[in-house]
Motif scaffolding. Structure first.
Motif, short mmCIF file in Angstrom:
data_model
loop_
_atom_site.label_atom_id
_atom_site.label_comp_id
_atom_site.label_asym_id
_atom_site.label_seq_id
_atom_site.Cartn_x
_atom_site.Cartn_y
_atom_site.Cartn_z
N GLY A 35 16.34 5.78 -3.31
CA GLY A 35 16.36 4.44 -2.76
C GLY A 35 15.45 3.46 -3.46
O GLY A 35 14.71 3.82 -4.39
N LEU A 36 15.54 2.23 -2.98
CA LEU A 36 14.69 1.14 -3.45
C LEU A 36 13.95 0.57 -2.25
O LEU A 36 14.52 0.46 -1.16
CB LEU A 36 15.53 0.03 -4.09
N GLU A 37 12.68 0.19 -2.47
CA GLU A 37 11.87 -0.38 -1.40
C GLU A 37 11.18 -1.63 -1.93
O GLU A 37 10.56 -1.60 -3.00
CB GLU A 37 10.84 0.63 -0.93
N TYR A 38 11.31 -2.73 -1.19
CA TYR A 38 10.69 -3.99 -1.56
C TYR A 38 9.54 -4.28 -0.61
O TYR A 38 9.73 -4.36 0.60
CB TYR A 38 11.71 -5.13 -1.51
N PHE A 39 8.34 -4.40 -1.15
CA PHE A 39 7.15 -4.72 -0.36
C PHE A 39 6.98 -6.23 -0.36
O PHE A 39 6.86 -6.86 -1.42
CB PHE A 39 5.91 -4.06 -0.98
N GLN A 72 0.85 -1.19 0.00
CA GLN A 72 0.00 0.00 0.00
C GLN A 72 0.88 1.23 0.00
O GLN A 72 1.67 1.41 0.91
CB GLN A 72 -0.90 0.02 1.23
N THR A 73 0.72 2.05 -1.00
CA THR A 73 1.52 3.26 -1.08
C THR A 73 0.63 4.49 -1.03
O THR A 73 0.97 5.52 -1.56
CB THR A 73 2.37 3.28 -2.36
N VAL A 94 28.14 11.13 18.79
CA VAL A 94 26.91 10.94 18.02
C VAL A 94 25.94 12.01 18.47
O VAL A 94 25.82 12.31 19.66
CB VAL A 94 26.33 9.53 18.27
N GLY A 95 25.22 12.60 17.53
CA GLY A 95 24.27 13.65 17.85
C GLY A 95 22.85 13.26 17.49
O GLY A 95 22.56 12.11 17.13
N PHE A 96 21.96 14.22 17.57
CA PHE A 96 20.54 14.03 17.27
C PHE A 96 20.23 14.67 15.92
O PHE A 96 20.78 15.73 15.59
CB PHE A 96 19.68 14.66 18.36
N SER A 97 19.34 14.06 15.16
CA SER A 97 19.01 14.57 13.83
C SER A 97 17.52 14.41 13.54
O SER A 97 16.89 13.44 13.95
CB SER A 97 19.80 13.78 12.78
N VAL A 98 16.98 15.39 12.81
CA VAL A 98 15.63 15.31 12.25
C VAL A 98 15.78 15.62 10.76
O VAL A 98 16.38 16.62 10.38
CB VAL A 98 14.67 16.32 12.92
N GLN A 99 15.22 14.74 9.93
CA GLN A 99 15.39 14.86 8.49
C GLN A 99 14.04 14.64 7.82
O GLN A 99 13.32 13.70 8.16
CB GLN A 99 16.39 13.80 8.02
N GLY A 100 13.67 15.49 6.87
CA GLY A 100 12.42 15.34 6.13
C GLY A 100 12.64 15.48 4.64
O GLY A 100 13.42 16.33 4.21
N HIS A 101 11.95 14.63 3.86
CA HIS A 101 12.07 14.66 2.40
C HIS A 101 10.71 14.58 1.73
O HIS A 101 9.86 13.78 2.14
CB HIS A 101 12.89 13.47 1.89
N TYR A 102 10.53 15.37 0.71
CA TYR A 102 9.39 15.23 -0.20
C TYR A 102 9.84 14.26 -1.28
O TYR A 102 10.88 14.46 -1.91
CB TYR A 102 9.01 16.58 -0.81
N LEU A 103 9.06 13.19 -1.50
CA LEU A 103 9.49 12.12 -2.39
C LEU A 103 8.57 11.93 -3.60
O LEU A 103 7.37 12.16 -3.52
CB LEU A 103 9.52 10.78 -1.63
N TRP A 104 9.18 11.45 -4.67
CA TRP A 104 8.48 10.93 -5.83
C TRP A 104 8.81 9.44 -5.86
O TRP A 104 9.94 9.05 -5.59
CB TRP A 104 8.98 11.58 -7.11
N HIS A 105 7.84 8.60 -6.17
CA HIS A 105 8.10 7.16 -6.19
C HIS A 105 7.27 6.49 -7.27
O HIS A 105 6.31 7.06 -7.79
CB HIS A 105 7.79 6.53 -4.82
N LYS A 136 5.78 -5.16 -13.28
CA LYS A 136 4.33 -5.32 -13.16
C LYS A 136 3.90 -5.85 -11.79
O LYS A 136 2.77 -5.66 -11.39
CB LYS A 136 3.83 -6.26 -14.25
N ALA A 137 4.77 -6.52 -11.08
CA ALA A 137 4.40 -7.11 -9.78
C ALA A 137 4.15 -6.05 -8.71
O ALA A 137 3.48 -6.31 -7.73
CB ALA A 137 5.48 -8.07 -9.32
N GLU A 138 4.70 -4.87 -8.89
CA GLU A 138 4.56 -3.74 -7.97
C GLU A 138 5.07 -4.04 -6.56
O GLU A 138 4.65 -3.41 -5.60
CB GLU A 138 3.11 -3.24 -7.91
#
Length: 177
Positions: A136-140, A24-25, A77-88, A93-95
């Motif tokens: 990146g790549l994401e495998y569902f 589910q995307t 080591v420090g603290f981080s907050v990171q945000g990205h607007y993505l296209w995917h 065909k298997a999705e």
């Protein structure tokens, strides 16, 4: 932090066993990321091929805690907050395999040890702000609400050290709600 990650792992395992779903995307996803930055990852899918990705956790541990910075070093080591607007989008065909890329920003907090205070081991708590990009790549997993991702990117600082460059990468798992 350990309690939060433990709770997240238990939640992921419980939901994986109790329910089956297709990739589910167009909903929410929550997980954790090992890399730089490392920590909790939250993603909101919207539209046909857009998402917003938020990471919060540690920064500076994977590529070494001692790193030259301005006229001194980072030693922790420090603290981080990171945000990205993505296209995917899906690959094939298997999705089950998706690609993504995007741009955004990052805020870090670390201890900075200026060379001028090297003898006393004094430090300043430095907050840095900059832009970042990711791909990146994401495998569902088929018929499971889990996905596994691998990504790489870069961070370019704007304040206080313009053009300080940090390479980033990560591996993680997300529960797709």
């Amino acid at each position: 932090m350990k309690k939060t990650l433990s709770l997240l792992v238990v939640l992921l395992i419980g939901l994986t066993i109790s329910r089956q779903a297709h990739a589910q995307t167009n909903n929410w996803a929550v997980g954790f990321r090992i890399g730089e930055p490392a920590g909790v990852n939250i993603r909101k899918y919207f539209g046909e091929n857009h998402a917003f990705d938020l990471n919060f956790g540690t920064y500076g541990g994977i590529y070494g805690t001692r790193r030259g910075y301005r006229k001194g070093v980072y030693k922790n080591v420090g603290f981080s907050v990171q945000g990205h607007y993505l296209w995917h989008g899906s690959i094939g065909k298997a999705e089950t395999l998706h690609y993504y890329y995007g741009f955004g920003g990052q805020i870090n907090r670390r201890r900075y040890y200026p060379d001028q205070f090297r003898v006393g081991n004094f430090y300043d708590n430095t907050i840095s702000i900059g832009g970042s990009g990711v791909a990146g790549l994401e495998y569902f997993l088929p018929n499971k609400p889990l996905s596994v991702f691998l990504e790489t990117g870069a961070y370019v600082e704007v304040i206080p050290a313009p053009f300080f460059l940090g390479f980033q990468s990560g591996l993680g798992v997300r529960l797709n709600l």
